[in-house]
Design an enzyme around this catalytic site. Structure first.
Site, PDB file in Angstrom:
ATOM      1  N   CYS A   1      11.367  13.574 -33.108  1.00  0.00           N
ATOM      2  CA  CYS A   1      10.750  12.587 -32.222  1.00  0.00           C
ATOM      3  C   CYS A   1      10.540  11.257 -32.950  1.00  0.00           C
ATOM      4  CB  CYS A   1       9.419  13.103 -31.715  1.00  0.00           C
ATOM      5  SG  CYS A   1       8.597  11.963 -30.578  1.00  0.00           S
TER       6      CYS A   1
ATOM      7  N   PRO B   1      12.159  20.273 -25.166  1.00  0.00           N
ATOM      8  CA  PRO B   1      10.746  19.890 -25.060  1.00  0.00           C
ATOM      9  C   PRO B   1      10.656  18.403 -24.760  1.00  0.00           C
ATOM     10  CG  PRO B   1      11.370  20.217 -27.361  1.00  0.00           C
ATOM     11  CD  PRO B   1      12.545  20.633 -26.537  1.00  0.00           C
TER      12      PRO B   1
ATOM     13  N   GLY C   1      18.178  18.021 -21.886  1.00  0.00           N
ATOM     14  CA  GLY C   1      16.863  17.439 -21.674  1.00  0.00           C
ATOM     15  C   GLY C   1      16.694  16.822 -20.306  1.00  0.00           C
TER      16      GLY C   1
ATOM     17  N   LYS D   1      13.942  21.494 -34.733  1.00  0.00           N
ATOM     18  CA  LYS D   1      14.719  20.545 -33.926  1.00  0.00           C
ATOM     19  C   LYS D   1      14.735  19.221 -34.683  1.00  0.00           C
ATOM     20  CE  LYS D   1      15.377  18.658 -29.277  1.00  0.00           C
ATOM     21  NZ  LYS D   1      15.363  17.214 -29.491  1.00  0.00           N
TER      22      LYS D   1
ATOM     23  N   ASN E   1      22.198  19.005 -29.011  1.00  0.00           N
ATOM     24  CA  ASN E   1      21.393  18.287 -28.025  1.00  0.00           C
ATOM     25  C   ASN E   1      21.790  16.815 -28.059  1.00  0.00           C
ATOM     26  OD1 ASN E   1      18.166  16.855 -28.086  1.00  0.00           O
ATOM     27  ND2 ASN E   1      19.084  17.658 -26.235  1.00  0.00           N
ATOM     28  N   GLY E   2      21.674  16.158 -26.915  1.00  0.00           N
ATOM     29  CA  GLY E   2      21.923  14.723 -26.861  1.00  0.00           C
ATOM     30  C   GLY E   2      23.079  14.354 -25.955  1.00  0.00           C
ATOM     31  N   GLY E   3      22.776  13.686 -24.842  1.00  0.00           N
ATOM     32  CA  GLY E   3      23.817  13.148 -23.976  1.00  0.00           C
ATOM     33  C   GLY E   3      24.569  14.166 -23.141  1.00  0.00           C
TER      34      GLY E   3
ATOM     35  N   GLN F   1       6.662  24.145 -29.251  1.00  0.00           N
ATOM     36  CA  GLN F   1       7.042  23.143 -30.235  1.00  0.00           C
ATOM     37  C   GLN F   1       5.803  22.527 -30.858  1.00  0.00           C
ATOM     38  OE1 GLN F   1       8.723  19.041 -29.629  1.00  0.00           O
ATOM     39  NE2 GLN F   1      10.509  19.923 -30.669  1.00  0.00           N
TER      40      GLN F   1
END
Length: 334
Positions: free
Chosen positions: A99, A16, A232, A138, A210-212, A69
């Site tokens: 977030c 998202p 993402g 998340k 998630n991430g990178g 979300q």
């Protein structure tokens, strides 16, 4: 018992992203992958419950499996928002606990909730009780000076005890003091090993990372030990590279389209329908600018669409004109 289609699809999901993953973006992404799980932008529970902004839940039936979300921190309000989301047909309701933006922080939701795992547990328990759709979370691995190796297991224990069965972990801390939201996406170091350790510690949880992660090749090693990967910005800026081959690479099925050119032609009926309903061309084509990233003609594609969308009468013909520039560059490069 039949598994939720969102759980199956969560082997690969598109994160998202505020201002990006709206309904036009999701429709475009769905054309390239029948299988990946798609997420809405974050919708705040107060906007739905107090503001009556149910138009934010509009989506096309073609988008499924698709998850909503939510952002918020009031259990009763989130429960009502989850019920509204379920009534609108979403396959999953996800709570944002990751977030780091100032706006989210001031509303006491997003990553700041990592500091209040008990409240998060109350929220998800209320959301689960209020409606029949799976509730997921998340989150980050921690915030500010927290020790992720200590706080993350406690956090996962609490939400698991509250009934959550699926979680996506952004493998970075969020620094709520001193870093901007943009910096929070890049500067805090990634700790993939900790996320993998959580799967070993919580085998009953469906855990996505998630991430990178910017390519499907980079996603593959994580899929050996975890249940899913969430991508993402790379999925947005290079959608063909991620989604165009996701079904074959991740799900072992045939890809629905064979080229980014096919994706353009597949979008034309949607664009025509959107314009006939009073919509603007740029509302759709802004999500398509990265379609030819890394390919001959990519610059011409972006420039033709960016410069032409504001002109009177801009429509499918402009998109085809941009595609002709791509094809010409492609042939010249042969």
């Amino acid at each position: 018992m039949t598994r939720n289609p969102a759980t199956i699809a969560a082997r690969l999901s598109v994160a998202p992203m505020m201002d990006w993953t709206d309904r036009h973006c999701r429709y475009f992404h769905r054309l390239m992958s029948r299988r990946a799980l798609l997420y809405t932008e974050m919708v705040t529970a107060p906007a739905l419950v107090r503001g009556g902004a149910v138009h934010l839940l509009d989506h096309d039936a073609a988008e499924h499996p698709v998850a909503l979300q939510l952002g918020g921190s009031d259990p009763a309000e989130l429960a009502e928002a989850a019920r509204i989301g379920a009534d609108h047909g979403y396959d999953e309701i996800n709570l944002n606990v990751g977030c780091p933006s100032d706006r989210v922080r001031s509303g006491c939701f997003g990553a700041v909730l990592m500091e209040r795992p008990g409240l998060v547990a109350e929220c998800v328990a209320a959301m689960i009780a209020a409606q029949p759709v799976d509730v997921t979370v998340k989150c980050r691995i921690g915030v500010d000076d927290q020790d992720p190796a200590q706080v993350l297991p406690d956090f996962l224990t609490r939400i698991s005890d509250a009934g959550v069965r699926r979680v996506t972990i952004h493998a970075r801390k969020a620094w709520l003091q001193g870093l901007s939201p943009k910096e929070n996406r890049d500067i805090p170091p990634l700790d993939y090993a900790l996320v993998h350790a959580m799967k070993a510690q919580f085998p009953q949880l469906h855990i996505s990372i998630n991430g990178g992660i910017a390519t499907l090749d980079a996603a593959a090693p994580h899929l050996d030990g975890l249940d899913g990967v969430m991508i993402g910005r790379a999925a947005y800026h290079q959608p063909w590279d991620i989604l165009g081959r996701a079904d074959s690479a991740v799900f072992g099925e045939a890809n629905p389209l064979q080229s980014p050119q096919e994706a353009v032609h597949a979008m034309l009926p949607y664009i025509e329908r959107h314009l006939s309903q009073g919509g603007k061309l740029h509302q759709v084509t802004r999500h398509m600018l990265g379609l030819f990233a890394g390919r001959p003609g990519a610059r011409h594609w972006r420039r033709t669409l960016s410069e032409g969308v504001s002109k009177e009468g801009a429509g499918p013909d402009l998109v085809l004109q941009a595609l002709e520039a791509v094809d010409a560059q492609h042939q010249a490069a042969q």
